[in-house]
Design an enzyme around this catalytic site. Structure first.
Site, PDB file in Angstrom:
ATOM      1  CB  SER A 133      28.933  16.490  -8.525  1.00  0.00           C
ATOM      2  OG  SER A 133      29.851  17.257  -9.799  1.00  0.00           O
ATOM      3  N   GLY A 134      32.139  16.636  -7.423  1.00  0.00           N
ATOM      4  CA  GLY A 134      33.113  17.042  -7.155  1.00  0.00           C
ATOM      5  C   GLY A 134      34.047  16.658  -5.760  1.00  0.00           C
ATOM      6  CB  THR A 138      37.093  12.069 -12.010  1.00  0.00           C
ATOM      7  OG1 THR A 138      35.538  12.045 -12.301  1.00  0.00           O
ATOM      8  CG2 THR A 138      37.847  11.745 -13.464  1.00  0.00           C
ATOM      9  CG  ASN A 183      34.484  18.587 -10.487  1.00  0.00           C
ATOM     10  OD1 ASN A 183      35.565  19.536 -10.601  1.00  0.00           O
ATOM     11  ND2 ASN A 183      34.423  17.120 -10.272  1.00  0.00           N
ATOM     12  CB  SER A 186      31.746  18.233 -13.181  1.00  0.00           C
ATOM     13  OG  SER A 186      30.654  17.534 -13.147  1.00  0.00           O
ATOM     14  CB  SER A 187      32.754  12.998 -15.239  1.00  0.00           C
ATOM     15  OG  SER A 187      33.855  13.034 -14.351  1.00  0.00           O
ATOM     16  N   GLY A 410      28.109  11.913  -9.772  1.00  0.00           N
ATOM     17  CA  GLY A 410      27.705  11.903  -8.396  1.00  0.00           C
ATOM     18  C   GLY A 410      26.387  12.672  -8.350  1.00  0.00           C
ATOM     19  CD  GLU A 412      25.575  17.104 -11.302  1.00  0.00           C
ATOM     20  OE1 GLU A 412      26.817  16.951 -11.820  1.00  0.00           O
ATOM     21  OE2 GLU A 412      24.471  17.030 -12.360  1.00  0.00           O
TER      22      GLU A 412
HETATM   23  N1  LIG Z   1      43.251  13.402  -3.992  1.00  0.00           N
HETATM   24  C1  LIG Z   1      42.910  14.362  -4.419  1.00  0.00           C
HETATM   25  N2  LIG Z   1      43.992  15.451  -4.454  1.00  0.00           N
HETATM   26  C2  LIG Z   1      43.943  16.466  -4.683  1.00  0.00           C
HETATM   27  N3  LIG Z   1      42.749  17.100  -5.233  1.00  0.00           N
HETATM   28  C3  LIG Z   1      41.756  16.339  -5.383  1.00  0.00           C
HETATM   29  C4  LIG Z   1      41.794  14.873  -5.176  1.00  0.00           C
HETATM   30  N4  LIG Z   1      40.708  14.575  -5.465  1.00  0.00           N
HETATM   31  C5  LIG Z   1      39.838  15.634  -5.855  1.00  0.00           C
HETATM   32  N5  LIG Z   1      40.634  16.534  -6.040  1.00  0.00           N
HETATM   33  C6  LIG Z   1      39.947  17.907  -6.656  1.00  0.00           C
HETATM   34  O1  LIG Z   1      38.874  17.966  -6.691  1.00  0.00           O
HETATM   35  C7  LIG Z   1      38.500  18.184  -8.049  1.00  0.00           C
HETATM   36  C8  LIG Z   1      37.184  17.297  -8.055  1.00  0.00           C
HETATM   37  O2  LIG Z   1      37.382  16.073  -8.205  1.00  0.00           O
HETATM   38  P1  LIG Z   1      36.779  15.041  -9.303  1.00  0.00           P
HETATM   39  O3  LIG Z   1      37.291  13.575  -9.069  1.00  0.00           O
HETATM   40  O4  LIG Z   1      36.739  15.536 -10.639  1.00  0.00           O
HETATM   41  O5  LIG Z   1      35.506  14.870  -8.692  1.00  0.00           O
HETATM   42  P2  LIG Z   1      34.108  13.869  -9.076  1.00  0.00           P
HETATM   43  O6  LIG Z   1      34.773  13.155 -10.222  1.00  0.00           O
HETATM   44  O7  LIG Z   1      33.751  13.370  -7.906  1.00  0.00           O
HETATM   45  O8  LIG Z   1      33.343  14.904  -9.480  1.00  0.00           O
HETATM   46  C9  LIG Z   1      39.442  17.739  -8.885  1.00  0.00           C
HETATM   47  O9  LIG Z   1      39.558  18.461 -10.026  1.00  0.00           O
HETATM   48  C10 LIG Z   1      40.668  18.244  -7.859  1.00  0.00           C
HETATM   49  O10 LIG Z   1      40.994  19.594  -7.940  1.00  0.00           O
HETATM   50 MG   LIG Z   2      34.228  13.154 -11.990  1.00  0.00          MG
END
Ligand SMILES: Nc1ncnc2c1ncn2[C@@H]1O[C@H](COP(=O)(O)OP(=O)(O)O)[C@@H](O)[C@H]1O
Ligand SMILES: [Mg+2]
Length: 1050
Positions: A133-134, A138, A183, A186-187, A410, A412
């Site tokens: 997660s984070g 996404t 996060n 977070s989804s 992810g 957690e």
């Molecule tokens: N490629 C990226 N560039 C900039 N920031 C990112 C990137 N990937 C993730 N982040 C940061 O990390 C945070 C969490 O990413 P997210 O994709 O929501 O994580 P996950 O879906 O794996 O839980 C996002 O809100 C963003 O702020």
């Molecule tokens: Mg996500």
């Protein structure tokens, strides 16, 4: 699209060699630059088995903002926690149509390669994005979606689909994402999204599958966490009117469900702005005014529901405190307040035949309320996904290929982990299992099956953990389900006991009771720990059973069924499943939906994005070695790398490989007759594969490095165009040939017709000609017969022909009058007449054309002709010499003579020789003619005068001499006798004389001798004869003999 095409064209133009060199150069460049930015592909890492080296590389790159690194075709992404300037249109363009390794690693490179693989292989693909997660899953999925939205071919309709695909994200995120400790976005649900592409690569539709929304968040949030974004967005951003209509206040603190985590406001989240985005997005996905009203009524009613409080009445049963919330609920959901009130405070119990309402205790009422809130929100979320799917659906039934994007929660670990984390982590176990199956395990199995020499790579197979969770009858989920059927009171404690009893001996399961001393210290009673592939997670059993049962009292359901709100109505249909049958538990449902997902993914080609979280603090530039090392380990990256290094990057069944690349070798193109394996062997030998670059398995070829395949693919792309051109040419040739054949046939047909026509015409002409010729011949044969049917035409022709010829051959002058064209018999008369006419005409013209002088001359000549023609031998020779007025001009004549004769009377004078009458001696004299007489003059004397009335005649011979004898009447002896003269101008003189005298018989042409009178009564003779030469002499007989040169006859 244009860009893409251009790029493809450009890349075709660059030769294969160039491209290979470029790839190699890139690789070399990345090798030399490794100290600074690490290497782009872990496959090039040396030593590849060292986790430390792996981590070093990742760290180096991370600190240079190079967050992407490959392990072959797998992409490792490290969350930068800051915006990087690498996601613009420019970057998308750069990565379009370019193979891996040609450019620095990027999520766009992966997206583009997936797309091109789909387009060229016509099959389905999915991108598995994993990480805790984070870690950025996404975000990665959004980047991929964006890339397709921008780079795929578009049309107006496709733009529509593209917009919907794009905006579906913020909508779903608003309703399904929340801030967690890990996060801020977070989804809280799993998402699998299919993007459908038509055969031209246009995105034509999509479909979303959602997995297990974390509904418990609706009613409870851990400290530092929030409820789903949409609630805060509505309260913070909702328009005044809307809030008033929904009975809401602009203050999150007023709502129980929003404040449990104690952090309704977060710096990183802008609810107001997000609200606007969501509102806009909803209109794009076809939400009408009433839809949005209904939807926000549901959201608001959840908030109202949360604010309902219960008090214990006198009997200790739950009673509603403040009624305001009921009022709003009733309004928003369209349910009578009383029904709501009863539903929230009572449960229905079936007692034998009748249903009885039993009042809740306060605790029960709270539980039932929360259950209702979770159910309403959960079902509304499912409805929302359905609606979005409806707007993304592609109704066209033609074949599509899909690219699936799996962005699922992810792994957690929280301080307190409950059923949700259990499910989430179980999901991650399943995906890891799938990853293992699709990569390491299947890879190794495949080498074995194919008989490829291979050094096995040890890996951890997490099947044992999956089994622990999902095994039938023995797995934790089965035990959970079983517990609700247990006789007597089932509690979370009894569940734990049951687990200890059943799976207690499992190496990945531990509880306080089962643990050794050391571990026990870290475990409390009421907890169990699973040793997941990604690490240990301690779960608190409290609430497991309730959450698993997801109990919604029947009464609550029935209340909702009365709702007038369209969404609630469709979420709580009147025909709920069999009342007596227990609904499936949450965990079981989740288990089967995961099984469904595994099936979906099993039919597609996998691609992987492994997201890594560099630190727990969401801070940019911080790289926590321990944390990352842990992820690298459980994400299986090292194993994957090892497999890549010792294994083969690519393999394909012989027939498929041969089918695709056979055009590259003359022996295999266009058809290979032998076995596919043999064909591939010949093909790769022809392509110059080195022995260590590939291996031949039982049914497949294995290619070690991607670059080998890329080079082959590039060669194919170049060759494909050549082939296409050739095929095109052949086909065009074939078409043209066909056309030509047709034209030729048509031409032949026309020719035949034309020839026939011509032949018939010719035959008719011949017939006609034959008839004409026949008639002509017949006419010719009967030409001399009287004109009749047989010869009329012929004779007409003869006449015409003669006349035509005559016209062209007419005598030019009167002198050619003899050359008259001989007429055919029929024209004789006509010819004659014509000739006369013509000659007359000619004569007339001639006559008109001549001078008086000449006329006089001609008159004289005519007279000469009349006198001598055909009579005297020398005549013809004389015709050509013109006559003159006089042979002696008057002034040359003797004046005396002229005096005697009177000059005006002199008509003609000519010199002559006079032969004496005796002796015939020649004496030169002049002979002068006047109107009355001829005079013979000698000098000044007139020797003899011959009056014309005394002139009896003139004799000349018929020979060519020029003698003349003037016969004179001699009545008187004294008178001189006849004159014998020789004159060079005999014809001229005689003609003139004849003209003057005008007597018909004056001149006589005689043959032989001429008698003449020397004197009256005395005769003399001149004998004319022809001899060898002209001679005049006196013969013995006393005759004057004149011999003319013979051969001068007439
Ligand atoms: N490629 C990226 N560039 C900039 N920031 C990112 C990137 N990937 C993730 N982040 C940061 O990390 C945070 C969490 O990413 P997210 O994709 O929501 O994580 P996950 O879906 O794996 O839980 C996002 O809100 C963003 O702020
Ligand atoms: Mg996500």
């Amino acid at each position: 699209m244009k860009d893409r095409r251009r790029r493809v064209r450009i890349s075709q133009r660059t030769s294969l060699e160039d491209r290979c060199n470029r790839i190699l150069r890139n690789m070399e460049a990345s090798l030399t630059a490794r100290d600074r930015v690490g290497i782009q592909d872990f496959v090039l890492l040396d030593p590849y088995t060292s986790e430390t080296a792996f981590l070093d590389n990742l760290r180096k790159r991370f600190h240079e903002n190079l967050i992407y690194t490959y392990v072959g075709t797998l992409l490792v992404s490290v969350n930068p926690y800051k915006e990087l300037d690498v996601y613009g249109k420019k970057q998308m363009d750069t990565y379009m149509g370019v193979n891996f390794f040609e450019l620095p690693p990027h999520i766009y490179a992966l997206a583009d390669n997936v797309f091109r693989a789909m387009m060229s292989e016509f099959n389905d693909h999915f991108v598995l994005i994993s990480g805790e997660s984070g870690a950025g899953k996404t975000e990665a999925s959004k980047k991929i979606l964006h890339f397709y939205a921008v780079s795929c071919p578009t049309t107006k309709i496709l733009n529509h689909v593209r917009d919907r695909l794009l905006v579906s994200n913020p909508v779903l995120e608003a309703f399904g994402n929340a801030k967690t400790l890990k996060n801020d976005n977070s989804s809280r649900f799993g998402k699998y999204m299919d993007i459908q592409f038509d055969h031209q690569g246009g995105a034509v539709g999509g479909h979303i599958l959602s997995y297990l929304l974390e509904k418990s968040r609706v009613v409870h949030q851990n400290h530092g966490e929030r409820n789903f974004h949409i609630f805060y967005q509505l309260v913070e951003g909702g328009e005044e009117d809307l809030l008033r209509w929904l009975g809401l206040e602009r203050n999150c603190q007023h709502y129980n469900y929003l404040v449990q985590g104690n952090c309704a406001k977060v710096g990183s989240i802008n609810d107001k702005r997000d609200w606007k985005t969501v509102r806009q997005a909803l209109s794009v996905v076809d939400f009408g005014e009433s839809d949005t009203e209904d939807l926000f009524s549901v959201i608001a009613s959840v908030l109202h529901l949360g604010n309902i409080e219960f008090e214990a009445d006198s009997e200790g049963y739950a009673a509603l405190g403040d009624r305001r919330e009921i009022h709003w609920l009733s309004k928003l959901l369209g349910i009578p307040a009383q029904v709501l009130q009863r539903g929230l405070t009572h449960r229905k119990i079936e007692a034998k035949t009748e249903e009885v309402l039993s009042p809740f205790s306060v605790d029960h009422a709270v539980f039932a309320r929360d259950a209702l809130a979770k159910a309403v929100y959960g079902r509304a979320f499912d409805w929302l996904v359905d609606r979005i799917n409806g707007s993304l659906a592609n109704t066209d039934s033609s074949r599509k290929n899909v690219i699936g994007l799996l962005d699922i929660y992810g792994f957690e670990v929280f301080n307190v982990n409950s059923l949700e984390q259990f499910c989430i982590n179980y999901c991650n176990e399943k995906l890891q299992q799938l990853f293992i199956q699709l990569t390491v395990k299947s890879e190794q199995e495949e080498y074995e099956v194919e008989g490829i020499e291979w050094e096995p790579v040890p890996y951890f197979n997490n099947k044992i953990i999956c089994d622990l969770v999902e095994e039938k009858h023995r797995g934790i989920i089965a035990l959970l389900d079983e517990e609700r059927l247990r006789p007597g009171k089932a509690t979370d404690v009894t569940l734990l006991e049951k687990m200890e009893e059943t799976v207690g001996g499992h190496p990945h399961f531990v509880t306080h009771k089962l643990a050794d001393q050391k571990t026990r210290r870290t475990l409390r009673r009421g907890e169990f720990r699973l040793l997941h592939y990604a690490g240990e997670v301690t779960y608190r059993v409290e609430g497991f059973l309730d959450k698993n049962n997801d109990l919604l009292y029947r009464n609550g359901k029935e209340v909702m069924q009365q709702s007038k709100n369209a969404i609630i109505k469709s979420c709580f249909p009147p025909s709920e499943p069999d009342r007596n049958k227990r609904p499936e538990t949450v965990a079981t449902q989740f288990k089967s939906s995961l099984a469904g997902l595994t099936d979906i993914l099993g039919t597609k080609e996998p691609w992987y994005v492994r997201c890594v979280k560099p630190n727990e603090a969401k801070q940019p530039g911080r790289f926590d070695d321990v944390l990352v090392r842990h992820q690298v380990k459980y994400l299986g990256l090292m194993e994957h790398l090892r497999v890549r290094r010792v294994g083969f990057a690519y393999r394909r069944k012989y027939d498929i490989f041969l089918q695709r690349y056979k055009a590259l070798c003359p022996d295999t193109w266009p058809n290979w007759k032998g076995s596919a394996a043999e064909g591939v062997r010949i093909l790769v030998r022809h392509l110059g594969y080195k022995t260590d670059e590939y291996k031949m398995g039982r049914t497949k070829i294995f290619i070690r490095h991607p670059r080998t395949l890329f080079a082959t693919e590039d060669a194919f792309q170049v060759c494909k165009h050549k082939l296409a051109t050739r095929l095109q040419a052949k086909y065009k040739g074939y078409r043209v040939k066909g056309d030509y054949q047709k034209q030729k046939e048509a031409a032949t047909k026309i020719e035949n017709c034309w020839r026939g026509l011509k032949a018939r015409k010719e035959r008719r002409q011949r017939e006609w000609a034959v008839a004409i010729i026949k008639r002509f011949i017949k006419g010719f044969m009967t030409r001399n017969k009287p004109t009749g049917a047989d010869n009329r035409e012929y004779l007409a022709y003869v006449r015409q022909n003669y006349l035509t010829r005559l016209k062209e051959n007419l005598p030019k002058t009167i002198l050619h009058a003899d050359s008259w064209l001989r007429p055919p018999p029929v024209m004789e008369e006509a010819s004659l007449l014509l000739r006369q006419l013509f000659l007359r005409d000619l004569s007339r013209k001639y006559v008109r054309g001549i001078t008086e002088e000449r006329k006089a001359q001609l008159v004289l000549k005519a007279r000469t002709s009349f006198l001598f023609k055909g009579r005297k031998t020398s005549y013809p020779a004389s015709v050509g010499s013109p006559f003159v007025g006089s042979r002696v001009a008057l002034q040359d004549m003797n004046a005396k003579i002229l005096q005697l004769i009177q000059r005006q009377n002199v008509t003609y004078t000519v010199p002559v020789l006079k032969y004496d009458r005796n002796g015939f001696r020649p004496r030169p004299r002049q002979l002068v003619f006047t109107r009355e007489a001829a005079y013979l003059a000698d000098g000044a004397r007139i020797k003899q005068t011959v009056r014309y009335d005394a002139l009896k005649g003139v004799s000349v011979s018929d020979l060519s001499d020029n003698f003349l004898v003037l016969h004179v009447k001699c009545d008187d002896v004294k008178q001189k006798g006849d004159l014998v003269l020789q004159c060079d101008f005999l014809f001229e003189a005689l003609t003139k004389l004849s003209a003057i005298v005008d007597k018909d018989d004056l001149i006589r042409v005689v043959r032989g001798s001429v008698r003449f009178d020397i004197q009256p009564g005395r005769e003399g003779f001149v004998d004319f004869r022809s001899g060898p030469k002209a001679l005049v002499y006196r013969a013995k007989n006393g005759h004057l003999t004149v011999e003319s040169a013979s051969g001068e006859n007439i």
